[in-house]
Enzyme design. Structure first.
Site, PDB file in Angstrom:
ATOM      1  N   GLU A   1      -9.016   7.543 -22.518  1.00 25.38           N
ATOM      2  CA  GLU A   1      -8.742   8.882 -22.504  1.00 25.38           C
ATOM      3  C   GLU A   1      -7.346   9.266 -22.880  1.00 25.38           C
ATOM      4  O   GLU A   1      -7.394  10.804 -23.392  1.00 25.38           O
ATOM      5  CB  GLU A   1      -8.987   9.499 -21.120  1.00 25.38           C
ATOM      6  CG  GLU A   1     -10.422   9.245 -20.233  1.00 25.38           C
ATOM      7  CD  GLU A   1     -11.336   9.419 -19.117  1.00 25.38           C
ATOM      8  OE1 GLU A   1      -9.317   9.744 -18.013  1.00 25.38           O
ATOM      9  OE2 GLU A   1     -12.157   8.928 -18.612  1.00 25.38           O
TER      10      GLU A   1
ATOM     11  N   GLU B   1     -11.059  -2.049 -21.105  1.00 28.17           N
ATOM     12  CA  GLU B   1     -11.548  -1.554 -21.128  1.00 28.17           C
ATOM     13  C   GLU B   1     -12.338  -1.016 -21.777  1.00 28.17           C
ATOM     14  O   GLU B   1     -12.228   0.042 -22.247  1.00 28.17           O
ATOM     15  CB  GLU B   1     -10.733  -0.206 -20.538  1.00 28.17           C
ATOM     16  CG  GLU B   1      -9.447  -0.058 -19.197  1.00 28.17           C
ATOM     17  CD  GLU B   1      -9.934   1.331 -17.985  1.00 28.17           C
ATOM     18  OE1 GLU B   1     -10.068   0.683 -17.299  1.00 28.17           O
ATOM     19  OE2 GLU B   1      -9.375   1.867 -18.982  1.00 28.17           O
TER      20      GLU B   1
ATOM     21  N   GLY C   1     -11.541   3.520 -12.495  1.00 26.93           N
ATOM     22  CA  GLY C   1     -11.859   4.570 -11.931  1.00 26.93           C
ATOM     23  C   GLY C   1     -12.907   5.416 -10.129  1.00 26.93           C
ATOM     24  O   GLY C   1     -12.229   5.659  -9.488  1.00 26.93           O
ATOM     25  N   GLY C   2     -14.211   5.693 -10.723  1.00 27.45           N
ATOM     26  CA  GLY C   2     -14.376   6.010 -10.069  1.00 27.45           C
ATOM     27  C   GLY C   2     -15.006   5.628  -8.529  1.00 27.45           C
ATOM     28  O   GLY C   2     -14.452   6.127  -7.967  1.00 27.45           O
TER      29      GLY C   2
ATOM     30  N   HIS D   1      -4.276   4.021 -21.814  1.00 24.67           N
ATOM     31  CA  HIS D   1      -5.996   4.948 -21.514  1.00 24.67           C
ATOM     32  C   HIS D   1      -6.941   5.120 -22.252  1.00 24.67           C
ATOM     33  O   HIS D   1      -6.395   6.390 -22.947  1.00 24.67           O
ATOM     34  CB  HIS D   1      -5.750   5.799 -20.135  1.00 24.67           C
ATOM     35  CG  HIS D   1      -7.139   5.561 -19.305  1.00 24.67           C
ATOM     36  ND1 HIS D   1      -8.721   6.542 -19.746  1.00 24.67           N
ATOM     37  CD2 HIS D   1      -7.835   4.770 -17.652  1.00 24.67           C
ATOM     38  CE1 HIS D   1      -9.075   6.518 -18.657  1.00 24.67           C
ATOM     39  NE2 HIS D   1      -8.833   5.229 -18.092  1.00 24.67           N
TER      40      HIS D   1
ATOM     41  N   SER E   1     -16.920   1.265 -14.383  1.00 24.91           N
ATOM     42  CA  SER E   1     -17.909   1.320 -13.553  1.00 24.91           C
ATOM     43  C   SER E   1     -17.925  -0.488 -13.252  1.00 24.91           C
ATOM     44  O   SER E   1     -18.800  -1.108 -12.816  1.00 24.91           O
ATOM     45  CB  SER E   1     -18.918   1.355 -14.492  1.00 24.91           C
ATOM     46  OG  SER E   1     -18.636   2.437 -15.139  1.00 24.91           O
TER      47      SER E   1
ATOM     48  N   GLY F   1     -16.932   5.694 -17.183  1.00 20.14           N
ATOM     49  CA  GLY F   1     -17.158   6.369 -15.870  1.00 20.14           C
ATOM     50  C   GLY F   1     -18.750   6.672 -16.151  1.00 20.14           C
ATOM     51  O   GLY F   1     -19.474   7.654 -15.677  1.00 20.14           O
TER      52      GLY F   1
ATOM     53  N   ASN G   1      -7.699   3.858 -10.576  1.00 18.62           N
ATOM     54  CA  ASN G   1      -6.660   5.656 -11.619  1.00 18.62           C
ATOM     55  C   ASN G   1      -7.400   6.505 -11.054  1.00 18.62           C
ATOM     56  O   ASN G   1      -8.458   6.743 -10.923  1.00 18.62           O
ATOM     57  CB  ASN G   1      -7.474   4.510 -12.584  1.00 18.62           C
ATOM     58  CG  ASN G   1      -7.184   6.259 -13.599  1.00 18.62           C
ATOM     59  OD1 ASN G   1      -6.267   6.884 -13.617  1.00 18.62           O
ATOM     60  ND2 ASN G   1      -7.435   5.915 -15.057  1.00 18.62           N
ATOM     61  N   TRP G   2      -6.562   7.131 -10.239  1.00 18.94           N
ATOM     62  CA  TRP G   2      -6.962   8.572  -9.285  1.00 18.94           C
ATOM     63  C   TRP G   2      -7.807   9.926 -10.711  1.00 18.94           C
ATOM     64  O   TRP G   2      -7.849  10.313 -10.115  1.00 18.94           O
ATOM     65  CB  TRP G   2      -6.391   8.879  -8.806  1.00 18.94           C
ATOM     66  CG  TRP G   2      -7.124   8.323  -7.523  1.00 18.94           C
ATOM     67  CD1 TRP G   2      -7.685   7.156  -7.289  1.00 18.94           C
ATOM     68  CD2 TRP G   2      -6.203   8.116  -5.995  1.00 18.94           C
ATOM     69  NE1 TRP G   2      -7.981   6.249  -5.942  1.00 18.94           N
ATOM     70  CE2 TRP G   2      -6.864   7.235  -4.454  1.00 18.94           C
ATOM     71  CE3 TRP G   2      -5.120   8.615  -5.534  1.00 18.94           C
ATOM     72  CZ2 TRP G   2      -6.490   7.320  -4.209  1.00 18.94           C
ATOM     73  CZ3 TRP G   2      -4.999   8.696  -3.698  1.00 18.94           C
ATOM     74  CH2 TRP G   2      -5.502   8.132  -3.536  1.00 18.94           C
ATOM     75  N   LYS G   3      -7.109  10.265 -11.793  1.00 21.90           N
ATOM     76  CA  LYS G   3      -7.115  10.410 -12.981  1.00 21.90           C
ATOM     77  C   LYS G   3      -6.724  11.978 -12.261  1.00 21.90           C
ATOM     78  O   LYS G   3      -6.000  11.914 -10.857  1.00 21.90           O
ATOM     79  CB  LYS G   3      -8.163  10.282 -13.390  1.00 21.90           C
ATOM     80  CG  LYS G   3      -8.738   9.295 -13.792  1.00 21.90           C
ATOM     81  CD  LYS G   3     -10.411   9.455 -14.380  1.00 21.90           C
ATOM     82  CE  LYS G   3     -10.580   7.447 -15.194  1.00 21.90           C
ATOM     83  NZ  LYS G   3     -11.606   8.203 -15.928  1.00 21.90           N
TER      84      LYS G   3
END
Ligand code: PEP
Length: 246
Positions: A94, A164, A230-231, A92, A209, A170, A8-10
Site C-alpha cells: 500500500e 506479500e 492484516g484483516g 508495504h 489473507s 485483503g 498490521n492494523w493499518k
C-alpha cells in the site's frame, strides 16, 4: 525458531477498540508464537503500554528516512526508538502503490531505521499481472536487491523480510503453501548471496489473507518463519488462533 506473527492494523481501530482487543487477547496469549502489533502511529504508546505486560512488541507501519528537520507529517525513527519503539514495517504494497514509495526510497528508510536500532520488516511482492507474466522472481529479486542495496551483513542483523503477493492482500486469495514456499526459498537464496551467514537464519514472513484455517499449513513450510497479517489480526480471537492460542 519461534514463529513470529505481526499484526498490521493499518488505519483501523479507535482507542476503545484497541483496549477491547487487549482485554480479550492478553489473558489467552501464551507466547507459543511471538506476537507483534503495528497500530496507527497515534496509538503506539497505548499499544506499547498494554502489550509490554506480556512482551507484545509495538511498531510502526512506516517511518521517515530522515531523523529530524522540516519534514511535515513524518515520523522520525530516532524519536520512535527513544519512545520505546521496537520495529517498523517498510515497503508495504500500500505504501508502494498509494504513496509511490520506490525501492530506492525504501533503501534509505531501511538503512536509517536499522541504524537507529529498530527491527525492520521489509515487504516485497508481485502484482497479479506480474505473476501471470511469470515475473514473480525477477520482481521480488529486484525489490530485494534495490531495497537492501549497499548494506553490510552486520547492519542487516535486525532485518526481517515479508513476502506479500499483492494479489493476496485483503482479497481472500491466499498463495498456496507451495507458491509461498517457492518465493521464500528464492528470497532466502538471494539474501544468502548478500549476507551469507545472516541469510541462513533471517526470519521470512508470509502475508496475504492469512487466516486461522490456512496458517498452520503456511507456517509448516521450510522457509516460512511467520506471518504479516492484516484483516485477521483485527479480531483478538483470530489473532490468538494465528498465534497458536485457540
Ligand atoms: C497486509 O496488509 O499486510 C496483509 C497481509 O493483509 P491481509 O492479511 O488482510 O491480506
Amino acid at each position: 525458531m519461534t514463529k513470529l506473527l505481526v499484526a498490521n492494523w493499518k488505519m483501523n481501530k479507535n482507542e476503545i477498540e484497541v483496549k477491547d482487543f487487549f482485554t480479550d487477547f492478553l489473558p489467552k496469549y501464551s507466547h507459543k508464537r511471538s506476537a507483534w502489533i503495528a497500530p496507527q502511529a497515534i496509538h503506539f504508546s497505548l499499544v506499547h503500554q498494554l502489550g509490554q505486560t506480556k512482551g507484545v512488541k509495538a511498531g510502526l507501519q512506516n517511518c521517515s528516512e530522515n531523523l529530524s528537520g522540516a519534514f511535515t507529517g513524518e515520523i522520525s525513527p530516532r524519536t520512535f526508538k527513544e519512545m520505546g519503539g521496537d520495529f517498523v514495517i517498510l515497503g508495504h504494497s500500500e505504501r508502494r502503490q498509494l504513496f509511490q514509495e520506490t525501492s530506492k526510497l525504501l533503501n534509505a528508510k531501511v538503512k536509517t531505521a536499522l541504524k537507529e536500532g529498530l527491527k525492520v520488516i521489509y515487504c516485497v511482492g508481485e502484482t497479479l499481472p506480474e505473476r501471470e507474466a511469470m515475473q514473480t522472481l525477477s520482481i521480488v529479486g529486484d525489490q530485494i536487491h534495490q531495497g537492501l542495496n549497499d548494506m553490510t551483513e552486520a547492519s542487516a542483523e535486525n532485518l526481517i523480510v515479508a513476502y506479500e503477493p499483492v494479489w493476496a492482500i485483503g482479497t481472500g486469495k491466499t498463495a498456496t503453501p507451495a507458491q509461498a514456499q517457492e518465493v521464500h526459498a528464492f528470497i532466502r537464496g538471494e539474501l544468502k548471496k548478500k549476507f551469507p551467514a545472516f541469510g541462513e537464519k533471517v526470519q521470512l514472513l508470509y502475508g496475504g489473507s492469512e487466516k486461522p484455517d490456512n496458517v498452520e499449513e503456511l507456517l509448516g513450510q521450510k522457509d516460512i518463519d511467520g506471518g504479516l497479517v492484516g484483516g485477521a489480526s483485527l479480531k483478538a480471537q483470530d489473532f490468538l488462533a494465528l498465534c497458536g492460542d485457540k
